[in-house]
Design an enzyme around this catalytic site. Structure first.
Site, PDB file in Angstrom:
ATOM      1  N   CYS A  10     -31.575  49.909 -11.172  1.00 13.99           N
ATOM      2  CA  CYS A  10     -32.289  50.638 -12.233  1.00 13.99           C
ATOM      3  C   CYS A  10     -31.352  51.548 -13.019  1.00 13.99           C
ATOM      4  CB  CYS A  10     -33.430  51.448 -11.631  1.00 13.99           C
ATOM      5  SG  CYS A  10     -34.868  50.436 -11.279  1.00 13.99           S
ATOM      6  N   ASP A  31      -4.655  38.966  -2.029  1.00 17.19           N
ATOM      7  CA  ASP A  31      -5.360  39.989  -2.806  1.00 17.19           C
ATOM      8  C   ASP A  31      -6.877  39.841  -2.792  1.00 17.19           C
ATOM      9  OD1 ASP A  31      -5.687  37.742  -4.328  1.00 17.19           O
ATOM     10  OD2 ASP A  31      -5.035  38.646  -6.220  1.00 17.19           O
ATOM     11  N   ASN A  32      -7.415  38.939  -1.941  1.00 18.73           N
ATOM     12  CA  ASN A  32      -8.873  38.843  -1.871  1.00 18.73           C
ATOM     13  C   ASN A  32      -9.297  38.380  -0.481  1.00 18.73           C
ATOM     14  OD1 ASN A  32      -9.596  35.724  -2.041  1.00 18.73           O
ATOM     15  ND2 ASN A  32      -7.894  36.107  -3.466  1.00 18.73           N
TER      16      ASN A  32
END
Length: 501
Positions: free
Chosen positions: A65, A9-10
């Site tokens: 930002c 899963d990663n």
């Protein structure tokens, strides 16, 4: 083991398993799903690319930002809250531990790191956590209320002080227009459910950092929070970036002098620290609803959403977004399992494997789109007349080697000099730098390393890493930076398997 089937899963775990399969020359069937999307990649030793040979494009990120000052979607406030969690309960305790490790070295290095504002923030965190680490829990509640005041009232009031509602840009248009939503400060209210949720979660997370007992009594915490006195907002002269192209350095102009004063105060404090015991940084865990991690992010995200008049999200939505959870679809999983099964049958039954017998798959059931393709050959390292990194020619030995190629040195536990001479005689390269993982075994440019040549390679590794080699460990993985002994041209060679037992 004849083959590996992956369903991880990663990316980090996938890359690790892939690297082991490449090292031991084992077939790998790599697969994954993402909602209605799925893929299958067949990795065959010496015949195809490995998983690590290619990279997915980076995920789209939200402009900084937008997160800090101008959110306009709930996803922005959730991401901001996830960052706030890291800042308050992970990075801040680590900063305290760095200070406790060597206070004087930390303070000597601090003035060269960031602006006065960031330095002052670090020192304020250290002073506060050291002063409050013995409790009581009321202090944690006070911390939570003050964080509420800072994040959802004072910082918003400061933003409106810097850019009033009628502020106009240099082009004459209203600053607060388009995606820039004008915010409104929130006053803390101990009777507001979301306000109390934030304080409960924040106070308990802070208590966990300090090693104090937790408290889930909402009524008691609301009572403590209602008694916290809040100072009126005092505007400052602050510089704020208006977009990611703005080169303004954010911060308050008075903070440089205050940072120098805080360094002096911390220097005195370090001489009489009551305890050097480290505090406990949090480790984000999305699947435990009792640890207040998602509860904090949910409350903070919805409070910030109120600041900017953005529709709020429920706990489940926040958990899905903050934890980057994509719902699994049984249909996609069943389909990709079938595709992997087909390739596994080929790996198990074909006596002679050919690339054209196998298929990679890329599927999107929502469209629907099915793309079946032959696996690509492995990437080759070839000689170059000019390499932009080293700004000169580079030769590959052997020409066209791949990630599957490795040089095996089975000469026993020889000395570094014998190893270097072997590579020069057998591979035709002069060793310039030799490393094993993070340990630099030899650097020909450093005169001090010449005395290492008489050491056995295994002992040298143990001396440098301060670790003992396991009796089960029989080899080291060695990377070498080399040059041609005749003309000095840089040479790239495969990874070396140094068999010392």
């Amino acid at each position: 083991q004849d083959a590996i089937v992956n369903a991880l899963d990663n990316v980090q775990a996938r890359l690790y398993v892939d690297s082991r399969c490449v090292w031991f020359a084992k077939p790998l069937l790599e697969s994954g799903t993402l909602g209605t999307k799925a893929n299958v990649q067949v990795v065959l030793p010496h015949l195809t690319q490995s998983y690590g040979d290619s990279q997915d494009p980076p995920e789209e990120s939200i402009p900084l930002c937008t997160l800090k000052h101008f959110p306009h979607a709930i996803e922005h406030t959730i991401e901001w809250s996830r960052d706030l969690f890291e800042q308050l309960f992970v990075e801040s305790p680590r900063e305290v531990n760095n200070f406790l490790g060597d206070p004087m070295a930390y303070l000597a290095k601090l003035p060269s790191e960031g602006s006065g504002t960031s330095q002052l923030a670090k020192m304020t965190i250290i002073q506060r956590m050291l002063a409050q680490r013995s409790g009581p829990f009321d202090m944690c509640v006070r911390f939570a209320v003050l964080e509420f005041q800072d994040k959802f009232h004072d910082s918003i009031a400061q933003l409106l002080h810097t850019f009033p509602l009628d502020h106009k840009t240099s082009e004459g248009t209203l600053f607060w227009s388009g995606p820039k939503r004008p915010p409104q400060p929130l006053m803390f209210d101990a009777n507001d459910e979301v306000h109390v949720e934030f304080v409960v979660a924040c106070a308990n997370l802070y208590a966990a950092n300090l090693g104090l007992a937790q408290n889930s009594d909402r009524a008691a915490i609301a009572g403590m929070a209602g008694r916290v006195e809040l100072a009126p907002f005092q505007p400052k002269e602050v510089k704020i970036k208006v977009d990611d192209k703005d080169t303004t350095v954010e911060g308050c102009m008075d903070d440089e002098a205050r940072a120098k004063q805080s360094i002096a105060e911390l220097s005195e404090l370090s001489k009489s620290l009551p305890s050097n015991t480290p505090v406990e940084p949090a480790e984000f865990e999305k699947d435990d609803d009792t640890n207040f991690h998602i509860a904090f992010i949910a409350a903070a995200a919805n409070l910030r959403a109120r600041n900017y008049k953005i529709p709020e999200a429920d706990f489940h939505k926040v958990k899905m977004t903050a934890g980057k959870i994509i719902p699994a679809i049984a249909t996609t999983t069943a389909m990709v399992t079938g595709l992997v099964g087909c390739e596994l049958l080929k790996v198990a039954t074909l006596s002679s494997r050919k690339v054209e017998d196998f298929k990679n798959a890329f599927v999107t059931l929502a469209l629907p789109l099915w793309v079946m393709s032959e696996p690509l050959p492995p990437l080759q390292t070839r000689s170059k007349e000019y390499d932009p990194i080293i700004m000169g020619p580079v030769r590959a030995k052997p020409e066209g080697f791949t990630s599957w190629t490795k040089i095996e040195v089975n000469k026993g536990d020889i000395t570094l000099r014998e190893f270097v001479d072997y590579l020069q005689d057998e591979e035709g390269v002069e060793v310039m730098i030799m490393s094993a993982g993070n340990a630099c075994l030899y650097n020909a440019y450093l005169p001090a390393h010449k005395k290492r040549l008489g050491e056995r390679v295994s002992k040298l590794w143990e001396d440098i890493t301060k670790q003992k080699l396991s009796p089960k460990k029989t080899y080291l993985t060695i990377e070498v930076s080399a040059s041609d002994p005749d003309d000095g041209v840089d040479i790239q060679i495969p990874t070396i398997k140094f068999q010392f037992r």
